[in-house]
Design a protein around this motif. Structure first.
Motif, mmCIF file in Angstrom:
data_model
loop_
_atom_site.group_PDB
_atom_site.id
_atom_site.type_symbol
_atom_site.label_atom_id
_atom_site.label_comp_id
_atom_site.label_asym_id
_atom_site.label_seq_id
_atom_site.Cartn_x
_atom_site.Cartn_y
_atom_site.Cartn_z
ATOM 1 N N LYS A 35 0.824 -1.219 0.000
ATOM 2 C CA LYS A 35 0.000 0.000 0.000
ATOM 3 C C LYS A 35 0.858 1.269 0.000
ATOM 4 N N PHE A 36 2.051 1.200 0.643
ATOM 5 C CA PHE A 36 2.858 2.418 0.782
ATOM 6 C C PHE A 36 3.592 2.813 -0.497
ATOM 7 N N VAL A 37 3.512 1.974 -1.539
ATOM 8 C CA VAL A 37 4.224 2.305 -2.779
ATOM 9 C C VAL A 37 3.353 3.203 -3.650
ATOM 10 N N LYS A 38 3.855 4.404 -3.904
ATOM 11 C CA LYS A 38 3.212 5.249 -4.915
ATOM 12 C C LYS A 38 4.019 5.106 -6.197
ATOM 13 N N ARG A 39 3.313 4.859 -7.301
ATOM 14 C CA ARG A 39 3.996 4.734 -8.601
ATOM 15 C C ARG A 39 4.150 6.118 -9.220
ATOM 16 N N TYR A 40 5.407 6.510 -9.429
ATOM 17 C CA TYR A 40 5.684 7.799 -10.077
ATOM 18 C C TYR A 40 5.963 7.609 -11.564
ATOM 19 N N GLY A 41 5.965 6.365 -12.012
ATOM 20 C CA GLY A 41 6.193 6.075 -13.421
ATOM 21 C C GLY A 41 5.676 4.693 -13.725
ATOM 22 N N ASN A 42 5.584 4.381 -15.013
ATOM 23 C CA ASN A 42 5.135 3.051 -15.435
ATOM 24 C C ASN A 42 6.135 2.455 -16.402
ATOM 25 N N LEU A 43 7.399 2.383 -15.947
ATOM 26 C CA LEU A 43 8.464 1.951 -16.856
ATOM 27 C C LEU A 43 8.310 0.499 -17.275
ATOM 28 N N GLY A 44 7.658 -0.302 -16.424
ATOM 29 C CA GLY A 44 7.426 -1.699 -16.792
ATOM 30 C C GLY A 44 6.553 -1.782 -18.036
ATOM 31 N N GLU A 45 5.479 -0.985 -18.056
ATOM 32 C CA GLU A 45 4.573 -0.971 -19.224
ATOM 33 C C GLU A 45 5.291 -0.411 -20.449
ATOM 34 N N ALA A 46 6.080 0.651 -20.240
ATOM 35 C CA ALA A 46 6.819 1.249 -21.370
ATOM 36 C C ALA A 46 7.808 0.232 -21.946
ATOM 37 N N ALA A 47 8.477 -0.515 -21.066
ATOM 38 C CA ALA A 47 9.446 -1.513 -21.528
ATOM 39 C C ALA A 47 8.737 -2.636 -22.277
ATOM 40 N N ASP A 48 7.584 -3.067 -21.763
ATOM 41 C CA ASP A 48 6.821 -4.133 -22.409
ATOM 42 C C ASP A 48 6.415 -3.708 -23.826
ATOM 43 N N ALA A 49 5.968 -2.446 -23.959
ATOM 44 C CA ALA A 49 5.556 -1.952 -25.284
ATOM 45 C C ALA A 49 6.758 -1.906 -26.228
ATOM 46 N N ALA A 50 7.901 -1.437 -25.734
ATOM 47 C CA ALA A 50 9.102 -1.321 -26.577
ATOM 48 C C ALA A 50 9.585 -2.707 -27.013
ATOM 49 N N ILE A 51 9.596 -3.659 -26.084
ATOM 50 C CA ILE A 51 10.079 -5.011 -26.406
ATOM 51 C C ILE A 51 9.109 -5.683 -27.384
ATOM 52 N N GLY A 52 7.817 -5.431 -27.184
ATOM 53 C CA GLY A 52 6.803 -5.965 -28.107
ATOM 54 C C GLY A 52 6.987 -5.412 -29.515
ATOM 55 N N ALA A 53 7.279 -4.104 -29.607
ATOM 56 C CA ALA A 53 7.473 -3.474 -30.920
ATOM 57 C C ALA A 53 8.703 -4.058 -31.614
ATOM 58 N N TYR A 54 9.765 -4.268 -30.851
ATOM 59 C CA TYR A 54 10.989 -4.874 -31.391
ATOM 60 C C TYR A 54 10.695 -6.284 -31.909
ATOM 61 N N ALA A 55 9.991 -7.082 -31.099
ATOM 62 C CA ALA A 55 9.689 -8.459 -31.488
ATOM 63 C C ALA A 55 8.872 -8.483 -32.785
ATOM 64 N N ALA A 56 7.875 -7.560 -32.867
ATOM 65 C CA ALA A 56 7.017 -7.520 -34.060
ATOM 66 C C ALA A 56 7.833 -7.149 -35.294
ATOM 67 N N GLU A 57 8.733 -6.174 -35.148
ATOM 68 C CA GLU A 57 9.538 -5.737 -36.307
ATOM 69 C C GLU A 57 10.516 -6.827 -36.747
ATOM 70 N N VAL A 58 11.109 -7.539 -35.783
ATOM 71 C CA VAL A 58 12.030 -8.634 -36.148
ATOM 72 C C VAL A 58 11.249 -9.707 -36.913
ATOM 73 N N ARG A 59 10.075 -10.066 -36.403
ATOM 74 C CA ARG A 59 9.280 -11.127 -37.050
ATOM 75 C C ARG A 59 8.791 -10.699 -38.429
ATOM 76 N N ALA A 60 8.584 -9.389 -38.603
ATOM 77 C CA ALA A 60 8.093 -8.888 -39.896
ATOM 78 C C ALA A 60 9.239 -8.605 -40.867
ATOM 79 N N GLY A 61 10.479 -8.796 -40.420
ATOM 80 C CA GLY A 61 11.633 -8.486 -41.280
ATOM 81 C C GLY A 61 11.831 -6.990 -41.460
ATOM 82 N N ALA A 62 11.277 -6.181 -40.545
ATOM 83 C CA ALA A 62 11.381 -4.718 -40.661
ATOM 84 C C ALA A 62 12.570 -4.159 -39.877
ATOM 85 N N PHE A 63 13.163 -4.955 -39.039
ATOM 86 C CA PHE A 63 14.358 -4.549 -38.300
ATOM 87 C C PHE A 63 15.412 -5.631 -38.483
ATOM 88 N N PRO A 64 16.677 -5.265 -38.803
ATOM 89 C CA PRO A 64 17.213 -3.913 -38.935
ATOM 90 C C PRO A 64 16.910 -3.297 -40.298
#
Ligand code: KIV
Length: 278
Positions: free
Chosen positions: A233-262
């Motif tokens: 209860k005492f933890v106040k979240r000042y950021g959501n870096l876990g969600e931001a990281a999940d979105a970034a890693i997901g975008a990377y995975a999608a681009e690799v699978r689509a042959g769009a990266f590198p």
């Protein structure tokens, strides 16, 4: 002050001198890059044994070793230039005797360069705190909920309600009398924390202990939203870096699978003709 002027690090005496002034800002750090991020904002940076759960996936802090603390302590010291670093003594490294505590505290300080240690316990650790401080080891105490005692406490509960309040107050007075330069109050009711803060000459650093403490500490991964296994209860979240990281890693995975990266701009030509060297 020029960019080359060395910054004098904060020392235990400075922390003592901040009692009753602007609240002390404290966070944990376990790595060099995070230490570099928190250092400019903090009075105290703690290499907490919470690293066992947060970084190493352990179920509690009980499995944390001296070697783990030393490794992360060294890393954090490389990122600190102005705040005061403090390192936790892990479970089993200090409870047996004052001599054992001195042996391990001096090792933590010598091998990491950290200027102070933190250990858990009140009246029953007072003799050890006095032994350490008399021999050149500045000690931050930690009372209230002491996570290394989770098995005897019966969980991560609020400590200091009703009959327990007098004992926690006595713990606070005992660690101060033993020479601790500050004391962490974890999960103590706010009225009690406030009375302890008033009764002590040393600063109280609260975590789930109310706003009246002389300072506040949080686990940095908790307040950034990076550690999400559970959320007290005492933890106040000042950021959501876990969600931001999940979105970034997901975008990377999608681009690799689509042959769009590198893309061509991330790749190297076989023959260099003109233009800037890579
Ligand atoms: O281990 C830790 O991170 C701590 C703080 C949360 C006080 O002891």
């Amino acid at each position: 002050m020029s960019a080359n002027t060395p910054v004098r690090p904060v020392l235990p005496a400075d922390i003592l001198g901040k009692k009753g002034a602007t609240p002390l800002v404290c966070l944990t750090a376990y790595t060099t890059p995070v230490a570099r991020l928190v250092d400019p904002h903090c009075d105290i940076v703690l290499v907490g044994d919470s690293l066992g759960m947060v970084l190493h996936g352990l179920p509690s802090t009980l499995g944390v070793t001296m070697e783990m603390m030393i490794l992360h302590g060294k890393a954090v010291m490389r990122g600190i230039s102005k705040s005061m670093p403090v390192i936790d003594m892990p479970f089993g490294s200090y409870e047996e005797s004052p001599a054992q505590a001195f042996r391990n505290a001096s090792r933590l300080m010598a091998e990491t360069g950290m200027p102070a240690v933190k250990l858990e316990g009140g009246q029953h650790m007072a003799e050890t705190i006095a032994f350490l401080t008399a021999r050149g080891v500045p000690v931050m105490a930690h009372i209230g909920l002491t996570p290394q005692s989770v098995n005897t406490l019966g969980g991560y509960k609020v400590v200091g309600r009703d009959d327990e309040a007098a004992r926690v107050m006595a713990d606070a007075k005992a660690v101060e009398a033993a020479g601790a330069f500050s004391v962490v109050l974890e999960k103590t009711p706010e009225g009690l924390s406030s009375r302890i803060t008033e009764a002590l000459r040393i600063p109280t650093i609260g975590i789930g202990a109310g706003v009246q403490c002389d300072g506040q500490i949080l686990v940095v991964d908790d307040m950034l939203g990076l550690f999400t296994d559970f959320r007290p209860k005492f933890v106040k979240r000042y950021g959501n870096l876990g969600e931001a990281a999940d979105a970034a890693i997901g975008a990377y995975a999608a681009e690799v699978r689509a042959g769009a990266f590198p893309a061509p701009e991330h790749s190297f030509a076989d023959v260099l003709t003109k233009g800037p060297k890579p």
